[in-house]
Design a protein around this motif. Structure first.
Motif, PDB file in Angstrom:
ATOM      1  N   TYR A 115      67.312  -0.380 -55.932  1.00 52.39           N
ATOM      2  CA  TYR A 115      66.921  -0.751 -57.269  1.00 52.39           C
ATOM      3  C   TYR A 115      65.958  -1.892 -57.020  1.00 52.39           C
ATOM      4  N   GLU A 116      64.701  -1.928 -57.406  1.00 54.07           N
ATOM      5  CA  GLU A 116      63.730  -3.026 -57.023  1.00 54.07           C
ATOM      6  C   GLU A 116      63.616  -3.796 -58.289  1.00 54.07           C
ATOM      7  N   TYR A 117      63.721  -5.255 -57.832  1.00 53.64           N
ATOM      8  CA  TYR A 117      63.865  -6.378 -58.654  1.00 53.64           C
ATOM      9  C   TYR A 117      62.558  -7.041 -58.745  1.00 53.64           C
ATOM     10  N   LEU A 118      61.371  -6.695 -57.808  1.00 52.15           N
ATOM     11  CA  LEU A 118      60.311  -7.439 -57.695  1.00 52.15           C
ATOM     12  C   LEU A 118      59.620  -7.693 -58.955  1.00 52.15           C
ATOM     13  N   PRO A 119      59.182  -6.643 -59.982  1.00 54.07           N
ATOM     14  CA  PRO A 119      58.817  -7.035 -61.284  1.00 54.07           C
ATOM     15  C   PRO A 119      59.469  -7.987 -61.987  1.00 54.07           C
ATOM     16  N   GLN A 120      60.819  -7.913 -61.990  1.00 50.57           N
ATOM     17  CA  GLN A 120      61.547  -8.761 -62.896  1.00 50.57           C
ATOM     18  C   GLN A 120      61.628 -10.544 -62.075  1.00 50.57           C
ATOM     19  N   ILE A 121      61.651 -10.560 -60.984  1.00 46.13           N
ATOM     20  CA  ILE A 121      61.441 -11.852 -60.471  1.00 46.13           C
ATOM     21  C   ILE A 121      59.910 -12.293 -60.441  1.00 46.13           C
ATOM     22  N   LEU A 122      59.032 -11.432 -60.349  1.00 51.44           N
ATOM     23  CA  LEU A 122      57.684 -11.960 -60.644  1.00 51.44           C
ATOM     24  C   LEU A 122      57.297 -12.433 -62.053  1.00 51.44           C
ATOM     25  N   ASP A 123      57.869 -11.815 -63.005  1.00 53.54           N
ATOM     26  CA  ASP A 123      57.978 -12.281 -64.295  1.00 53.54           C
ATOM     27  C   ASP A 123      58.400 -13.515 -64.680  1.00 53.54           C
ATOM     28  N   TYR A 124      59.643 -13.773 -64.192  1.00 56.69           N
ATOM     29  CA  TYR A 124      60.336 -15.081 -64.081  1.00 56.69           C
ATOM     30  C   TYR A 124      59.589 -16.401 -63.332  1.00 56.69           C
ATOM     31  N   VAL A 125      58.969 -15.907 -62.048  1.00 56.20           N
ATOM     32  CA  VAL A 125      58.345 -17.018 -61.287  1.00 56.20           C
ATOM     33  C   VAL A 125      57.221 -17.378 -62.039  1.00 56.20           C
ATOM     34  N   ALA A 126      56.529 -16.467 -62.714  1.00 57.92           N
ATOM     35  CA  ALA A 126      55.256 -16.652 -63.488  1.00 57.92           C
ATOM     36  C   ALA A 126      55.428 -17.625 -64.597  1.00 57.92           C
ATOM     37  N   LYS A 127      56.530 -17.901 -65.084  1.00 56.81           N
ATOM     38  CA  LYS A 127      56.913 -18.817 -66.147  1.00 56.81           C
ATOM     39  C   LYS A 127      57.793 -20.086 -65.557  1.00 56.81           C
ATOM     40  N   ASN A 128      58.355 -19.645 -64.613  1.00 59.44           N
ATOM     41  CA  ASN A 128      59.183 -21.012 -64.136  1.00 59.44           C
ATOM     42  C   ASN A 128      59.152 -21.543 -62.743  1.00 59.44           C
ATOM     43  N   GLY A 129      58.278 -20.776 -61.905  1.00 54.01           N
ATOM     44  CA  GLY A 129      58.484 -20.927 -60.639  1.00 54.01           C
ATOM     45  C   GLY A 129      59.789 -20.650 -60.002  1.00 54.01           C
TER      46      GLY A 129
END
Length: 441
Positions: A212-226
């Motif tokens: 399961y690929e978590y990249l989109p979820q982590i990208l979304d989080y980092v875009a807001k919070n680093g």
């Protein structure tokens, strides 16, 4: 299970007690027969060495333990050398940071002029260590995580190409720990794909064992919070300056939203921001001296004074379990998947074959086998080519004693605004590094 003989080179480092405690915590996975600390500064090493002697007698009396400044004694019968040396210690690190800042340039331990200065010192120390290892323990593997890892790795490639040296960095491990917190997993649950250079790279995939690929979820989080997370227990890089660095990752991601960036890219993408937010009178070195240095050595002195580690234990360097993972991969052919610094040799299809790149690898008894990354985008490739050329020029300058090539290296760095500034910084660095660098002509 076989028991191993390990020498820790850089025995006087503040990281040494945490690594020793980590080894004890992993004794079931990687049992020790003998542990030796080695350093060329006995006065500094003795404090930690004595405190660890008390600790080991209480917690693992079966391990044969000593500390020494004699390389023949240190490396005798060693299976592994864990190397984390700092040539010039904090005195020179402070100069690495403050001299560039005086010229309005990034002052940082591994990036820009400071990293280049440190690299010129580290090459001598690393080659000396490798030669000791090969003289006194020819079957030993060196697991090197000394900084600046990129320059050190390139120097090893050129000067000791057949040596059993594995270059690795804890930064991808530390950032993966934060990624795992973001998605409610543990680092061991995840497999990553990563490409770049040391302290200069990008994650392109973060999957669980089921794919399961978590990249989109982590990208979304980092875009807001680093990479800032709510869970800060048992996590390395906790000081305020590091928290600001984790936060800045959201601005790094904005430059290319496809991939998760290494936090060190802030020094190359936003050098003006870094300089404007730096205090030349109190840099990262001063923060470390007032923080980790005092904490570790005060703990050591407390243990010595009391004659027991009970109630004054060193903290476990849990972030450093990657060292045990790497040693186990070599010893037991576990085929561990790890991000490592290796010669490219086609792993990145459209990049210099002889560049020392940082990519995901499968590690076994014969060392790391890089996973193919394919063709990388033009933006990242161009940035990497510029930076790897800086690193190659530094090593060439060291070998040839070339002022010209070191000036070129500084001029080419994205952290330095012009050749004029590069020359001014270089001349100041030469002055304070007399006795550490080869003479440049």
């Amino acid at each position: 299970m076989k028991k191993f003989t390990v020498v820790i080179a850089g025995g006087g480092s503040t990281y040494t007690p945490g690594i020793v405690m980590m080894l004890l915590d992993n004794a079931d996975r990687f049992p020790l027969k003998k542990l030796t600390l080695y350093d060329n500064d006995m006065e500094r090493q003795k404090v930690l060495g004595e405190a660890l002697n008390i600790t080991l007698k209480e917690q693992a009396p079966e391990i044969e333990y000593s500390y020494t400044t004699d390389p023949a004694t240190a490396f005798a019968d060693a299976d592994f050398c864990f190397a984390h040396i700092r040539v010039g210690k904090y005195e020179m690190r402070e100069k690495d940071e403050k001299i560039p800042l005086k010229h309005g340039v990034v002052g940082q331990e591994t990036c820009g002029p400071g990293g280049i200065a440190y690299g010129m010192r580290s090459i001598t120390g690393m080659i000396e260590l490798i030669d000791f290892m090969e003289s006194y323990a020819p079957n030993c593997w060196m697991l090197n995580y000394s900084n600046p890892a990129a320059i050190v790795a390139e120097a090893c490639r050129v000067l000791r190409p057949k040596s059993k040296v594995l270059n690795i960095c804890d930064m991808p491990v530390g950032t993966l720990r934060r990624m795992s917190q973001i998605i409610g997993k543990t680092p061991k649950d995840l497999e990553v794909r990563y490409f770049g250079l040391n302290h200069f790279g990008w994650w392109t995939s973060v999957k669980d064992k089921n794919g399961y690929e978590y990249l989109p979820q982590i990208l979304d989080y980092v875009a807001k919070n680093g990479y800032l997370t709510q869970i800060e227990v048992d996590t390395q890089h906790m000081d305020q300056s590091w928290q600001e660095t984790h936060k800045k990752a959201k601005d790094l991601l904005a430059v290319d939203p496809r991939f998760l960036p290494n936090t060190y890219l802030k020094y190359y993408f936003y050098p003006d921001y870094v300089v404007n937010h730096s205090d030349i009178s109190y840099t990262r070195t001063n923060e470390v001296i007032d923080g980790r240095e005092k904490e570790v050595f005060s703990t050591a002195r407390r243990i010595i004074e009391k004659g027991t580690a009970d109630g004054s234990e060193f903290s476990i360097g849990s972030h450093a379990t990657f060292i045990v993972d790497l040693a186990r991969a070599i010893a037991f052919n576990t085929h561990e998947r790890m991000v490592m610094i290796v010669e490219n040799n086609g792993a990145i299809a459209n990049f210099d074959h002889h560049a020392m790149v940082e990519v995901s690898c499968i590690v076994g008894t014969d060392g790391p086998e890089p996973l193919t990354q394919g063709i990388i985008p033009e933006f990242e490739r161009a940035l990497m080519y510029q930076q790897v050329t800086v690193e190659k020029l530094v090593v060439q300058a060291y070998i040839e004693g070339s002022y010209q090539k070191l000036w070129q290296a500084l001029t080419l760095s994205k952290t330095v605004p012009s050749a004029k500034v590069a020359k001014a910084v270089l001349d100041d660095l030469i002055e304070v590094n007399k006795g550490y660098w080869p003479e440049l002509k």
